[in-house]
Design a protein around this motif. Structure first.
Motif, PDB file in Angstrom:
ATOM      1  N   GLU A  96       1.691   2.369  -5.587  1.00 17.34           N
ATOM      2  CA  GLU A  96       0.415   1.980  -5.481  1.00 17.34           C
ATOM      3  C   GLU A  96       0.168   1.816  -3.965  1.00 17.34           C
ATOM      4  O   GLU A  96       1.084   1.713  -3.157  1.00 17.34           O
ATOM      5  CB  GLU A  96       0.319   0.537  -5.860  1.00 17.34           C
ATOM      6  CG  GLU A  96      -1.028  -0.197  -5.598  1.00 17.34           C
ATOM      7  CD  GLU A  96      -0.707  -1.812  -5.977  1.00 17.34           C
ATOM      8  OE1 GLU A  96      -1.363  -2.677  -5.482  1.00 17.34           O
ATOM      9  OE2 GLU A  96      -0.006  -2.158  -6.908  1.00 17.34           O
ATOM     10  N   PHE A  97      -0.868   2.435  -3.530  1.00 14.62           N
ATOM     11  CA  PHE A  97      -1.595   2.169  -2.179  1.00 14.62           C
ATOM     12  C   PHE A  97      -2.884   1.469  -1.753  1.00 14.62           C
ATOM     13  O   PHE A  97      -3.614   1.593  -2.698  1.00 14.62           O
ATOM     14  CB  PHE A  97      -1.653   3.644  -1.643  1.00 14.62           C
ATOM     15  CG  PHE A  97      -0.290   4.647  -1.814  1.00 14.62           C
ATOM     16  CD1 PHE A  97       0.570   4.160  -0.664  1.00 14.62           C
ATOM     17  CD2 PHE A  97      -0.235   5.406  -2.649  1.00 14.62           C
ATOM     18  CE1 PHE A  97       1.608   5.088  -0.444  1.00 14.62           C
ATOM     19  CE2 PHE A  97       0.854   6.015  -2.448  1.00 14.62           C
ATOM     20  CZ  PHE A  97       1.998   5.822  -1.627  1.00 14.62           C
ATOM     21  N   GLN A  98      -2.982   0.613  -0.847  1.00  7.14           N
ATOM     22  CA  GLN A  98      -4.026  -0.083  -0.472  1.00  7.14           C
ATOM     23  C   GLN A  98      -4.251  -0.075   1.052  1.00  7.14           C
ATOM     24  O   GLN A  98      -3.384  -0.205   1.638  1.00  7.14           O
ATOM     25  CB  GLN A  98      -4.147  -1.310  -1.192  1.00  7.14           C
ATOM     26  CG  GLN A  98      -3.222  -2.257  -0.551  1.00  7.14           C
ATOM     27  CD  GLN A  98      -3.451  -3.807  -0.919  1.00  7.14           C
ATOM     28  OE1 GLN A  98      -3.231  -4.068  -2.091  1.00  7.14           O
ATOM     29  NE2 GLN A  98      -4.050  -4.605  -0.127  1.00  7.14           N
ATOM     30  N   GLN A  99      -5.499  -0.101   1.340  1.00  4.33           N
ATOM     31  CA  GLN A  99      -5.929  -0.309   2.939  1.00  4.33           C
ATOM     32  C   GLN A  99      -5.513  -2.015   3.226  1.00  4.33           C
ATOM     33  O   GLN A  99      -5.904  -2.781   2.551  1.00  4.33           O
ATOM     34  CB  GLN A  99      -7.219  -0.017   3.258  1.00  4.33           C
ATOM     35  CG  GLN A  99      -7.667  -0.122   4.763  1.00  4.33           C
ATOM     36  CD  GLN A  99      -8.132  -1.426   5.227  1.00  4.33           C
ATOM     37  OE1 GLN A  99      -8.294  -2.030   4.467  1.00  4.33           O
ATOM     38  NE2 GLN A  99      -7.843  -1.418   6.526  1.00  4.33           N
ATOM     39  N   LEU A 100      -4.781  -1.973   4.325  1.00  5.66           N
ATOM     40  CA  LEU A 100      -4.610  -3.604   4.814  1.00  5.66           C
ATOM     41  C   LEU A 100      -4.236  -3.539   6.333  1.00  5.66           C
ATOM     42  O   LEU A 100      -3.647  -2.804   6.839  1.00  5.66           O
ATOM     43  CB  LEU A 100      -3.397  -3.963   3.998  1.00  5.66           C
ATOM     44  CG  LEU A 100      -2.895  -5.526   4.350  1.00  5.66           C
ATOM     45  CD1 LEU A 100      -3.775  -6.485   3.866  1.00  5.66           C
ATOM     46  CD2 LEU A 100      -1.660  -5.924   4.152  1.00  5.66           C
TER      47      LEU A 100
END
Length: 239
Positions: A96-100
């Motif tokens: 899973e990838f997310q902007q943070l």
């Protein structure tokens, strides 16, 4: 605090102008040279049953490897463009990838609440962060591991500056990958050596193990020598 607009824009433009090709980013080393040996060092102190969070995951090459060693892998990056690269490269892999933004305390806390105490993998993030943001980056590591997780943090040392100076002063100038780093205003090996352990300690992190290493790059000097940047690694727990 949050990172400056200039810093955010530098990373967005860098990743927007980087192709999806493997190794196009100068630090996009094969996991056999990076996440694999780093995992062995971390796993001497950590269990595989927890989620691992790859901080500053870029295009997700190392995150995808970490997903084969731990129960779950989540990659986060400041740059939306980097996260898009990572999602394309995952191609259905269970990751899973997310902007943070690691300096956004509320967002980091929300991720911790969602994942629980996790392990952290962070490769060369503090040294190129803006000086005012570095304490928050170290604090993000502490927040995400909580009481039970462990962290593997590796950061460039001042010796890297000498290697980069040599690469930049080659007769033909720096190679195209290193040139892009400079062109976008990114600053590798910008933190003094003593700053990294001090920041980690102030964030409430205890060093379980540490040592010297190099971070192999995907570009070579004119004589064919691979650019290997001197670094120091730490395995960390909450103090």
């Amino acid at each position: 605090m949050n990172v400056s607009e200039n810093y955010r824009n530098a990373w967005e433009s860098y990743w927007r102008e980087t192709s999806d090709g493997r190794g196009e980013a100068i630090w996009d080393a094969d996991p056999s040279l990076s996440a694999a040996p780093h995992s062995e060092l971390l796993l001497a102190h950590a269990d595989t049953g927890r989620t691992i969070v790859d901080l500053g995951c870029g295009n997700g090459t190392q995150t995808r490897y970490l997903a084969t060693r731990f129960a779950r892998a989540v990659g986060v990056d400041l740059s939306h463009a980097a996260v898009e690269h990572a999602r394309r490269a995952a191609n259905g892999d269970p990751v899973e990838f997310q902007q943070l933004d690691l300096t956004d305390t509320d967002a980091v806390r929300a991720l911790h609440q969602r994942l629980g105490d996790s392990h952290v993998y962070m490769r060369a993030v503090i040294h190129q962060s803006e000086p005012a943001a570095r304490p928050a980056v170290a604090a993000a590591v502490a927040e995400l591991i909580g009481a039970e997780g462990r962290a593997f943090v590796v950061e460039l040392t001042s010796g890297s500056r000498d290697v980069l100076r040599r690469a930049a002063s080659e007769p033909g100038g720096p190679g195209p990958k290193l040139q892009r780093v400079f062109h976008h205003g990114l600053k590798p090996a910008d933190a003094p050596d003593e700053e990294i352990p001090r920041l980690l300690g102030k964030a409430g992190l205890a060093v379980l193990a540490d040592g010297e290493t190099v971070l192999p790059q995907t570009e070579h000097l004119a004589d064919g020598t691979r650019i290997d940047l001197p670094a120091r690694w730490f395995v960390l727990a909450r103090a």
